[in-house]
Design a protein around this motif. Structure first.
Motif, PDB file in Angstrom:
ATOM      1  N   MET A   1      50.161  26.890  48.484  1.00 58.13           N
ATOM      2  CA  MET A   1      49.934  25.470  48.754  1.00 58.13           C
ATOM      3  C   MET A   1      49.075  25.297  50.003  1.00 58.13           C
ATOM      4  SD  MET A   1      52.988  22.742  48.611  1.00 58.13           S
ATOM      5  CE  MET A   1      53.785  23.750  47.364  1.00 58.13           C
TER       6      MET A   1
ATOM      7  N   MET B   1      40.251  17.533  55.614  1.00 62.19           N
ATOM      8  CA  MET B   1      41.638  17.421  55.174  1.00 62.19           C
ATOM      9  C   MET B   1      41.599  17.313  53.658  1.00 62.19           C
ATOM     10  SD  MET B   1      43.987  14.158  55.872  1.00 62.19           S
ATOM     11  CE  MET B   1      45.048  13.704  54.520  1.00 62.19           C
TER      12      MET B   1
ATOM     13  N   LEU C   1      42.056  16.261  49.953  1.00 68.92           N
ATOM     14  CA  LEU C   1      42.506  15.024  49.317  1.00 68.92           C
ATOM     15  C   LEU C   1      42.713  15.260  47.819  1.00 68.92           C
ATOM     16  CD1 LEU C   1      42.999  11.988  49.996  1.00 68.92           C
ATOM     17  CD2 LEU C   1      40.810  11.564  48.960  1.00 68.92           C
TER      18      LEU C   1
ATOM     19  N   LEU D   1      35.577   5.972  50.870  1.00 72.18           N
ATOM     20  CA  LEU D   1      36.833   5.531  51.475  1.00 72.18           C
ATOM     21  C   LEU D   1      36.560   4.508  52.572  1.00 72.18           C
ATOM     22  CD1 LEU D   1      39.724   7.875  52.472  1.00 72.18           C
ATOM     23  CD2 LEU D   1      39.061   6.030  53.945  1.00 72.18           C
TER      24      LEU D   1
ATOM     25  N   VAL E   1      32.083   9.406  40.969  1.00 73.75           N
ATOM     26  CA  VAL E   1      32.842  10.285  40.071  1.00 73.75           C
ATOM     27  C   VAL E   1      31.903  10.977  39.087  1.00 73.75           C
ATOM     28  CG1 VAL E   1      34.722  10.428  38.438  1.00 73.75           C
ATOM     29  CG2 VAL E   1      34.832   8.785  40.274  1.00 73.75           C
TER      30      VAL E   1
ATOM     31  N   MET F   1      60.565  23.009  43.646  1.00 75.79           N
ATOM     32  CA  MET F   1      59.277  23.449  44.179  1.00 75.79           C
ATOM     33  C   MET F   1      59.331  24.908  44.604  1.00 75.79           C
ATOM     34  SD  MET F   1      58.046  20.201  46.419  1.00 75.79           S
ATOM     35  CE  MET F   1      56.297  19.956  46.244  1.00 75.79           C
TER      36      MET F   1
ATOM     37  N   PRO G   1      40.610   3.652  47.800  1.00 73.36           N
ATOM     38  CA  PRO G   1      41.020   4.804  48.590  1.00 73.36           C
ATOM     39  C   PRO G   1      41.673   4.366  49.885  1.00 73.36           C
ATOM     40  CG  PRO G   1      38.647   4.462  48.749  1.00 73.36           C
ATOM     41  CD  PRO G   1      39.156   3.501  47.733  1.00 73.36           C
ATOM     42  N   PRO G   2      42.569   5.174  50.470  1.00 74.83           N
ATOM     43  CA  PRO G   2      43.032   6.471  49.980  1.00 74.83           C
ATOM     44  C   PRO G   2      44.381   6.376  49.297  1.00 74.83           C
ATOM     45  CG  PRO G   2      43.660   6.208  52.263  1.00 74.83           C
ATOM     46  CD  PRO G   2      43.140   4.865  51.803  1.00 74.83           C
TER      47      PRO G   2
ATOM     48  N   PHE H   1      44.340   5.129  43.805  1.00 69.91           N
ATOM     49  CA  PHE H   1      42.948   5.615  43.807  1.00 69.91           C
ATOM     50  C   PHE H   1      42.863   7.014  43.216  1.00 69.91           C
ATOM     51  CE2 PHE H   1      39.832   8.270  46.065  1.00 69.91           C
ATOM     52  CZ  PHE H   1      38.661   7.682  45.621  1.00 69.91           C
ATOM     53  N   ILE H   2      43.767   7.885  43.648  1.00 66.86           N
ATOM     54  CA  ILE H   2      43.735   9.267  43.155  1.00 66.86           C
ATOM     55  C   ILE H   2      43.905   9.278  41.640  1.00 66.86           C
ATOM     56  CG2 ILE H   2      44.856  11.523  43.289  1.00 66.86           C
ATOM     57  CD1 ILE H   2      43.561  10.850  45.865  1.00 66.86           C
TER      58      ILE H   2
ATOM     59  N   TRP I   1      40.794   7.982  40.031  1.00 64.19           N
ATOM     60  CA  TRP I   1      39.714   8.963  40.200  1.00 64.19           C
ATOM     61  C   TRP I   1      39.832  10.039  39.125  1.00 64.19           C
ATOM     62  CZ3 TRP I   1      35.648   9.851  43.752  1.00 64.19           C
ATOM     63  CH2 TRP I   1      35.082  11.128  43.668  1.00 64.19           C
ATOM     64  N   LEU I   2      41.066  10.563  38.952  1.00 59.90           N
ATOM     65  CA  LEU I   2      41.253  11.654  37.990  1.00 59.90           C
ATOM     66  C   LEU I   2      40.977  11.181  36.564  1.00 59.90           C
ATOM     67  CD1 LEU I   2      44.409  13.275  39.587  1.00 59.90           C
ATOM     68  CD2 LEU I   2      42.080  14.128  39.645  1.00 59.90           C
TER      69      LEU I   2
ATOM     70  N   GLY J   1      48.496   8.811  48.283  1.00 59.19           N
ATOM     71  CA  GLY J   1      47.133   9.237  48.008  1.00 59.19           C
ATOM     72  C   GLY J   1      46.700  10.443  48.819  1.00 59.19           C
ATOM     73  N   LEU J   2      47.372  10.694  49.927  1.00 58.23           N
ATOM     74  CA  LEU J   2      46.961  11.804  50.789  1.00 58.23           C
ATOM     75  C   LEU J   2      47.732  13.072  50.503  1.00 58.23           C
ATOM     76  CD1 LEU J   2      46.780   9.740  54.092  1.00 58.23           C
ATOM     77  CD2 LEU J   2      44.895  10.426  52.628  1.00 58.23           C
ATOM     78  N   THR J   3      48.644  13.015  49.522  1.00 57.56           N
ATOM     79  CA  THR J   3      49.539  14.157  49.345  1.00 57.56           C
ATOM     80  C   THR J   3      49.314  14.884  48.027  1.00 57.56           C
ATOM     81  OG1 THR J   3      51.167  12.649  48.446  1.00 57.56           O
ATOM     82  CG2 THR J   3      51.367  13.182  50.758  1.00 57.56           C
ATOM     83  N   LEU J   4      48.171  14.680  47.408  1.00 61.59           N
ATOM     84  CA  LEU J   4      47.928  15.359  46.137  1.00 61.59           C
ATOM     85  C   LEU J   4      48.099  16.870  46.231  1.00 61.59           C
ATOM     86  CD1 LEU J   4      47.008  14.993  43.141  1.00 61.59           C
ATOM     87  CD2 LEU J   4      44.753  15.618  43.925  1.00 61.59           C
ATOM     88  N   PRO J   5      47.594  17.527  47.296  1.00 62.56           N
ATOM     89  CA  PRO J   5      47.775  18.982  47.366  1.00 62.56           C
ATOM     90  C   PRO J   5      49.243  19.391  47.325  1.00 62.56           C
ATOM     91  CG  PRO J   5      46.167  18.254  48.975  1.00 62.56           C
ATOM     92  CD  PRO J   5      46.769  17.023  48.396  1.00 62.56           C
ATOM     93  N   LEU J   6      50.127  18.543  47.871  1.00 67.75           N
ATOM     94  CA  LEU J   6      51.554  18.862  47.845  1.00 67.75           C
ATOM     95  C   LEU J   6      52.141  18.643  46.455  1.00 67.75           C
ATOM     96  CD1 LEU J   6      53.034  17.260  51.071  1.00 67.75           C
ATOM     97  CD2 LEU J   6      53.057  19.653  50.417  1.00 67.75           C
TER      98      LEU J   6
ATOM     99  N   SER K   1      50.506  18.027  43.367  1.00 69.83           N
ATOM    100  CA  SER K   1      49.873  18.412  42.107  1.00 69.83           C
ATOM    101  C   SER K   1      50.514  19.623  41.428  1.00 69.83           C
ATOM    102  CB  SER K   1      48.377  18.619  42.310  1.00 69.83           C
ATOM    103  OG  SER K   1      48.136  19.818  42.968  1.00 69.83           O
ATOM    104  N   PRO K   2      51.112  20.592  42.170  1.00 69.50           N
ATOM    105  CA  PRO K   2      51.780  21.670  41.427  1.00 69.50           C
ATOM    106  C   PRO K   2      52.889  21.157  40.517  1.00 69.50           C
ATOM    107  CG  PRO K   2      51.614  22.222  43.757  1.00 69.50           C
ATOM    108  CD  PRO K   2      51.128  20.826  43.613  1.00 69.50           C
TER     109      PRO K   2
END
Lengths: 518, 501, 106
Positions: A1, A73, A75, A145, A189, B60, B395-396, B400-401, B404-405, B472-477, B479-480
Motif C-alpha cells: 500500500m 500525493m 490520488l 482541482l 479524462v 485488510m 475534486p477532490p 469526483f473519484i 472520474w473512474l 476522495g483523498l483516500t483511494l490508495p487506501l 482501492s484494494p
C-alpha cells in the motif's frame, strides 16, 4: 500500500504546501471571527499575505539558481496530486501573491463598515489559495482541482452584495463556469485514457500518441481550451465577465487581474506548452484557430468597450480584449511572441488592477459609476486619476509603461514567425484602446466639473467657507495607496524591463528554459 | 466446532459476529428500557462502529473473513463472509450510523414518543444492514432484506403524520413485492442447483438449465431494482424519504438503498459471473435515464427534502451506468460505481441532516423561503455545500473519484453518450445544489426562529460532509477493498467448496 | 406434465394474479391480501420445484431444506401483514382513508 505522504519530506517540498497554507489557514480562521474583530482579521489577512510574498520571494532565488520545488500525493491509482514550482509557475505566483497583498489592503479600506466582512475575507483568502494552487499545479489533474476550487470560492464573492442583480450575476457566472468545468473534466479524462499520464512536461506529453489519434487530440484540445476559455473570457464564452461587475471593487480587481481571468489565460498557456507542446499543437493545426479566436476577442472586446457608459463595464470589456493578448502571444508560435504573451500575464494584471482600484475609489468617494459623470473629476481626485491615467496609457501601449513592452514583443514575435496579420490586430486594438480611454482622460482633466457629485462638493465648500479647513486627502488612505503603488509598479516594470528579475527578463528565462523551442 | 479453523486470522470472524449481534442486542435493550433508549443506543452504536473498524482492519490485513454459524458447513449451514466489498459498505454504514446516532440524541431530545421508537428500530435496521453485508447465502439474504424493509418502513412512519404513514405503507408494499420477486428467483435457483450458498450456486450456474437461471436472475434483479429505486421504479422513494424525520431520511437514502444495490452487484459479479451484455445495456440506459430525470425533477422541487430525495434517484442512476461499462471489460467501472456509492452515502446523509437543521430552525423546508434560516446556520450551510461538492463530483471529493473512474471507462470504450450523461448529471447537480446554497447570500427577509438547533446537530452534519470530501483523498487506501471481478469470485468458490466438502 | 412442473405453474399463476390485483386495487386491504396470495404462490413454486438432486427428473423426493425456508418465509409474510395492517389502521384513524391517494409526486 502506498503511504499517503512520503515520510521523508525535504524542506524544499514543503515550500509549495506552505504557500498554499499561508492563505488557506488564515481564510479558515477568519470565517469563525466575529464581525467586530477587525484587528485580528486584518492582522491574519496581512500576515498571511506578507508570509506568502516572503515564501515566493525565497523560491524566486531558488528557481533562479535552477532549484525545482515539488510535492506529490497519490490520488488515483497512477495519478498523483502534484505541486511543483518552476519558472513559469513562479511568474504567476509572484503576480498573485503581490497583488493579493495590495488588494487585501484595498479591501480592508473599501469594506469598512459593510456587513459580512468575515465571510468576504474568508472566501477572498480561499480564492487566492485556489489561484496559487493553479499556479503550482504539476499536472492537469491538480490544475483541474484548483480550477474548480476557484469557481466555487469566487461565487460567494460575486454575489457578495446580495442584491437581485448580484444573484443574477451569480447564476450567469455559475452557468458558465460549471459547464466549462464539465468540458475541462471531459478533456482531461479523455486525454488520460489516451496517454496514461497527465504530468506537465516541457514539450507536452501527447507526441507519442499524436500520430494515432489526431482527431481525438484535436477534440481534446477544443474541450480543454473551451474549459479554460470561459474563465479567460474568450469570445463567445465571455458572457459572464461584464455581468460579474456587480461585485464589490476589490473583487472585480481580483477577478480581472489575478484570479479568475488570469487563471484561465494561464490555463491556455499550460495547455499549449506543457500539455500539447507548442510544436505538437502547431502540427495538429490547432494554433491557427486559437490565434483567430484570440484576434476576434481582442477586437470584439475593444469595440464593445467603446460603447459602454458604465465605467466598470467598459473596463470589463477592456479585460476581455487585453487578456487575449496572452492567448494571441501563445498562438502565434514563436519564442518572442511567447515572451510577449507571458509577460502580459503580469503587465495586464498590474495595470488592470490599478484601473479597478481607481474605479472603486470614484464610486466609493463620489458615487461615480458612469463615464459620463467623470467630467472634471481629475481636479477633485488628482492622485486617483493620476494613477488611472498612467494605467490607461499603459493599456494603450504608450512607452515606457508596461503595456508597451508586451505589445512590442508581440509585434516582434509576429514578424519573427513571418505572419503579418497580428500586427494589424494589435494596431487596431491599440487605436480602439485609445478611443475608449482617451475620452475618459480628456473628460477627467480638461472638462469643468459637473454632475451630482460636483454640486454636492460646491455646496459643501460654500457651507464651510472658502479655505475654511485643512486640506483633506481626496479619499481614505487605504483606498489611495494601493492604486498608487500598482500604477508606480506598471511604470517601473516597463522602465526597468531589462533588469535581472523583471517580468520581461523572467519571461525570457521561462521561454528559454521551459518551452524548448526547436 | 470452533469458528472457522481454516482462516488465517481468528479475529475477523469474531468481529463479524460482533457487528451483527451488538446492534441487535442494543435494539432489544432499547426496546426493554425505553427510558434509557438514547444512552444505551449511543453505546451500542459506538461499539458497533468500533467492531466494524476492527473487522475492516482484520480483513485488510488477513483477507476475506468467514464463519459458519453453529458450525454447520456450507450446503446445509449458514455461511457468513466479509470480503473487501462487504467491509467497504460496512465501514460506510458505521460512519454514517455513528454520526446519525449522535445527531439523533439531540434531534429526539424533546420528543419522548419518537425517541423510544427510533432507537430500537434504528439499531434493528443497522443489524439488518450488517447482516445483509456479511450473509453469503441467497436465503439468508432474503431474510435480511425483509428485516431491512420492515425496520425502514416502521422508521418512515415514525413521524406519525398522514404523509409519513402513506409513505411508509407504500414503501412497505414495494419492499415486500421486491423481496417476493427476489424469493421467486431463489426458488428457481434452488430448483436448478439444490443449494443457496453463493459460492456453490456460482459454481453450478454455468451447468444449470439456462431458461430457469435466466428467469431466476431476472426476477431477483427486478425485485432488487424496485428496492433500489432505479428509474422507473423510483416512484415510492421521494414521498418516503421526504416525509420521514431527518435522521431517518438520512439513513434511508444513504444506506438502505445501497443495501439492495450491493446485492445486485454481488449477484451480478459473484453469482451470475458477469451477466448478459443486453441486460447490462438495459441497466445502463435505465441508469442514464435516472440521472437525467432525477436531476431535472430535483431541480424543480420546491421543498428541500424532496429535492434531496430526487437527487438520490439521480445518484442511484450513476451506479447502474457502471454495468455496461464493466461488462465490456473494466474493473475500473466497478471501482468507480462503488466509490460513488460510498461517497453518496456520506454526502447524502450529510445533506439530509443539514435539511433537518434548517427545518428545525425555520419550521419549514420551502426552498424559496430558506434565507432566514440559512443565514443563521453557517455550519449547516457549509455541510450542505460540502456534501454538494461531492454530489456534483468536483475534486477532490469522493464523488469526483467515482465519476472520474466511470468517465475513464466510458472514454476507453468510446461511449460518448454515457460520457455526456455523466457530465450533464454533474452540471444539473450543481444547479440544484446552488439553488439552495444561493440563498445564503441574499439578504434575509425576516427572521423567524422556531427552535434552536443544538451544535451537535450542526457538527454531525458537517462531519459527514467533510468525510465525503476526505474520501476522495483516500483511494490508495481503499482501492484494494474494491477490486471486483471474476478473480475474487473464483477464489471464493474454491475456498468455500473446499470448506464444504 | 410432471407433478413439480404442475405445482410450479400453479404457483406462477398465483403470483401473476396477485401482481395484477396489487396494481389495480386501490384499497389497501386488498393490496395486502394480494401480497399474501403472491407469497403463497412463491412458496408453492419453491416447494414444488425443490429437489435434492438437481438435473434428474425424479418426482418429489422429500427435501427438508426448502420446507424450512418456506416456513421462515411464512413467518416473514405474517410479520409483513401485521405491520401493514397496523399502519393501515393508523392511517384510517388519522384520515379516514384506506387508499394511498394520489400524492406520488411525479
Amino acid at each position: 500500500m502506498t503511504p499517503l505522504f512520503d515520510p521523508q519530506l525535504p524542506a524544499d517540498a514543503l515550500l509549495p504546501l506552505l504557500v498554499l497554507a499561508s492563505s488557506l489557514l488564515p481564510g479558515l480562521v477568519v470565517f469563525f471571527l466575529g464581525e467586530a474583530r477587525v484587528g485580528t482579521r486584518t492582522a491574519l489577512n496581512l500576515g498571511g499575505a506578507f508570509l506568502k510574498l516572503g515564501l515566493v520571494g525565497w523560491m524566486i532565488l531558488g528557481v533562479y539558481h535552477g532549484q525545482r520545488y515539488e510535492l506529490r500525493m497519490p490520488l488515483l491509482d497512477d495519478l498523483d496530486l502534484v505541486l511543483r514550482v518552476g519558472a513559469l509557475s513562479l511568474l504567476f505566483l509572484v503576480l498573485s501573491a503581490g497583488l493579493w497583498l495590495v488588494t487585501t489592503v484595498y479591501a480592508v479600506g473599501y469594506l469598512e463598515q459593510s456587513p459580512h466582512r468575515s465571510r468576504f475575507f474568508g472566501f477572498f483568502s480561499l480564492c487566492v489559495t485556489a489561484t496559487v494552487g493553479v499556479a503550482m499545479a504539476g499536472n492537469l489533474l491538480t490544475f483541474l482541482l484548483f480550477f474548480e476550487m476557484l469557481t466555487l470560492t469566487t461565487y460567494p464573492l460575486v454575489v457578495h452584495r446580495g442584491t437581485e442583480a448580484a444573484r443574477r450575476a451569480g447564476v450567469v457566472y455559475l452557468t458558465h463556469t460549471v459547464l466549462a468545468g464539465a468540458l475541462l473534466l471531459a478533456g482531461t479524462v479523455w486525454l488520460y485514457t489516451l496517454t496514461g499520464t497527465l504530468a506537465f512536461a516541457p514539450r507536452g506529453f501527447v507526441s507519442e500518441v499524436a500520430s494515432e489519434h489526431p482527431a481525438a487530440l484535436t477534440a481534446i484540445f477544443a474541450l480543454l481550451i473551451g474549459g479554460v476559455g470561459v474563465k479567460a473570457a474568450l469570445v463567445p464564452l465571455h458572457g459572464w465577465l461584464p455581468q460579474a461587475m456587480v461585485a464589490p471593487a476589490p473583487v472585480s480587481a481580483l477577478l480581472h487581474a489575478v484570479a479568475v481571468v488570469k487563471a484561465g489565460a494561464f490555463g491556455v498557456v499550460l495547455i499549449v506548452y506543457d500539455v500539447f507542446g507548442i510544436e505538437q499543437a502547431a502540427a495538429l493545426g490547432v494554433t491557427g484557430p486559437l490565434a483567430l479566436v484570440a484576434a476576434v476577442t481582442i477586437v470584439y472586446g475593444s469595440l464593445r468597450a467603446l460603447f459602454q457608459d458604465d465605467l466598470k463595464r467598459r473596463l470589463a470589456f477592456s479585460t476581455v480584449s487585453q487578456v487575449s493578448y496572452i492567448v494571441l502571444g501563445v498562438a502565434i508560435v514563436g519564442p518572442l511572441a511567447s515572451v510577449g504573451g507571458i509577460v502580459h500575464l503580469v503587465h495586464q494584471g498590474v495595470m488592470k488592477i490599478t484601473l479597478f482600484f481607481c474605479a472603486g475609489n470614484l464610486a466609493e468617494t463620489l458615487g461615480i459609476h458612469k463615464v459620463s459623470e467623470m467630467n472634471g473629476v481629475g481636479r477633485r481626485m488628482p492622485w486617483t486619476m493620476g494613477a488611472f491615467t498612467l494605467a490607461a496609457l499603459g493599456m494603450i501601449g504608450v512607452p515606457p509603461i508596461a503595456g508597451f513592452i508586451s505589445k512590442w514583443y508581440l509585434s516582434l514575435g509576429a514578424l519573427e514567425a513571418g505572419v503579418h496579420w497580428p500586427l494589424y490586430v494589435l494596431i487596431a486594438s491599440s487605436l480602439l484602446n485609445a478611443a475608449y480611454f482617451l475620452p475618459i482622460l480628456h473628460a477627467a482633466w480638461m472638462r469643468e466639473p459637473s454632475g451630482p457629485w460636483a454640486e454636492a462638493a460646491a455646496r459643501a465648500s460654500a457651507q464651510a467657507g472658502d479655505g475654511g479647513g485643512r486640506p483633506r486627502p481626496e479619499t481614505r488612505w487605504l483606498l489611495l495607496l494601493p492604486p498608487l503603488v500598482t500604477a508606480a509598479l506598471s511604470v517601473l516594470i516597463g522602465l526597468f524591463a531589462s533588469m535581472p528579475v523583471s517580468p520581461l527578463e523572467w519571461s525570457l528565462l521561462i521561454v528559454e528554459r521551459e518551452f524548448h523551442y526547436p | 466446532m470452533p469458528l472457522d479453523p481454516s482462516g488465517p486470522g481468528l479475529a475477523g470472524p469474531a468481529w463479524m459476529l460482533a457487528v451483527v449481534f451488538l446492534p441487535l442486542a442494543g435494539a432489544l435493550l432499547c426496546f426493554l428500557l425505553p427510558r434509557l433508549a438514547a444512552p444505551v443506543g449511543l453505546v451500542a452504536a459506538a461499539l458497533t462502529a468500533a467492531s466494524t473498524l476492527a473487522l475492516t482492519l482484520a480483513v485488510m490485513a488477513d483477507g476475506t473473513a468467514r464463519t459458519q454459524l453453529g458450525g454447520w458447513a456450507a450446503p446445509l449451514g449458514i455461511l457468513w463472509r466479509a470480503d473487501g466489498l462487504s467491509v467497504a459498505l460496512l465501514a460506510m454504514t458505521a460512519a454514517v450510523g455513528v454520526t446519525v446516532s449522535l445527531y439523533a440524541t439531540a434531534y429526539f431530545r424533546n420528543d419522548e414518543h419518537e425517541r423510544t421508537f427510533f432507537w430500537p428500530l434504528w439499531l434493528l435496521l443497522w443489524t439488518a444492514l450488517n447482516a445483509l453485508f456479511v450473509s453469503a447465502d441467497l436465503f439468508n439474504l432474503y431474510v435480511t432484506l425483509e428485516l431491512l424493509g420492515f425496520a425502514a418502513a416502521s422508521l418512515t412512519a415514525l413521524g406519525g403524520s398522514a404523509a409519513a404513514l402513506t409513505g411508509a405503507i407504500r414503501y412497505l408494499l414495494v419492499s415486500v413485492l421486491g423481496s417476493l420477486s427476489y424469493l421467486l428467483g431463489v426458488a428457481l435457483i434452488y430448483h436448478g442447483c439444490g443449494t443457496v450458498d453463493l459460492a456453490l450456486v456460482a459454481a453450478c450456474v454455468p451447468d444449470a438449465p439456462r431458461p430457469a437461471m435466466q428467469v431466476a436472475a431476472g426476477a431477483m434483479i427486478a425485485g432488487l431494482l424496485l428496492k433500489t429505486a432505479l428509474f422507473p421504479f423510483h416512484f415510492w422513494l421521494p414521498p418516503a424519504h421526504g416525509s420521514a424525520p431527518a435522521p431517518v431520511s438520512a439513513v434511508l437514502s444513504a444506506l438502505v438503498v445501497k443495501a439492495s444495490f450491493y446485492l445486485v452487484l454481488r449477484l451480478w459479479v459473484d453469482v451470475l459471473g458477469g451477466g448478459g451484455r443486453w441486460v447490462a445495456e438495459l441497466l445502463g440506459v435505465l441508469g442514464a435515464a435516472a440521472v437525467l430525470w432525477g436531476s431535472v425533477l430535483a431541480l424543480r422541487q420546491e421543498r428541500l427534502k424532496l429535492l434531496i430525495a430526487y437527487s438520490t434517484v439521480a445518484q442511484v442512476g450513476y451506479l447502474f451506468i457502471a454495468f455496461p461499462l464493466a461488462v465490456a471489460g473494466g474493473a475500473v467501472a466497478w471501482t468507480g460505481a462503488l466509490y460513488l456509492a460510498l461517497a453518496h452515502g456520506l454526502a447524502k446523509a450529510a445533506m439530509f441532516l443539514s435539511a433537518g437543521n434548517l427545518l428545525r430552525f425555520g419550521g419549514h423546508d420551502r426552498i424559496a423561503e430558506l434565507d432566514s434560516a440559512v443565514h443563521r446556520l453557517p455550519l449547516t450551510l457549509t455541510a450542505f455545500a460540502l456534501a454538494g461538492v461531492s454530489i456534483m463530483g468536483l475534486p477532490p471529493s469522493g464523488g469526483f473519484i467515482g465519476k472520474w473512474l466511470l468517465l475513464e471507462a466510458a472514454f476507453e470504450q468510446e461511449r460518448f453518450g454515457l460520457v455526456a450523461v455523466i457530465l450533464l448529471g454533474g452540471v444539473l447537480a450543481a444547479a440544484y445544489v446552488f439553488k439552495v446554497v444561493g440563498h445564503a447570500f441574499t439578504p434575509a427577509a425576516r427572521e423567524r426562529r422556531i427552535r434552536a438547533v443544538p451544535p451537535g446537530m450542526e457538527w454531525s452534519a458537517l462531519l459527514l460532509a467533510a468525510a465525503a470530501i476526505v474520501l476522495g483523498l483516500t483511494l490508495p487506501l481503499i482501492s484494494p477493498l474494491l477490486q471486483l471481478g471474476p478473480a475474487s469470485a473464483a477464489s471464493a468458490v474454491t475456498l468455500a467448496a473446499g470448506g464444504g466438502a | 406434465m410432471t407433478q413439480p412442473v404442475f405445482w410450479a405453474l400453479v404457483g406462477m399463476a398465483l403470483v401473476v394474479l396477485a401482481l395484477y390485483a396489487l396494481i389495480v386495487h386501490a384499497h389497501l386491504l386488498r393490496k395486502v391480501l394480494a401480497l399474501n396470495v403472491m407469497s403463497s404462490g412463491v412458496f408453492l413454486v419453491f416447494i414444488g420445484l425443490a429437489r435434492r438432486t438437481p438435473g434428474e427428473d425424479v418426482p418429489m423426493a422429500a427435501d427438508p431444506v426448502p420446507q424450512a425456508m418456506v416456513l421462515t418465509g411464512i413467518v416473514v409474510a405474517v410479520a409483513a401483514t401485521g405491520l401493514a395492517l397496523a399502519l393501515i389502521v393508523r392511517l384510517r384513524v388519522l384520515t379516514g382513508r384506506t387508499t394511498l391517494g394520489d400524492d406520488t409526486g411525479d
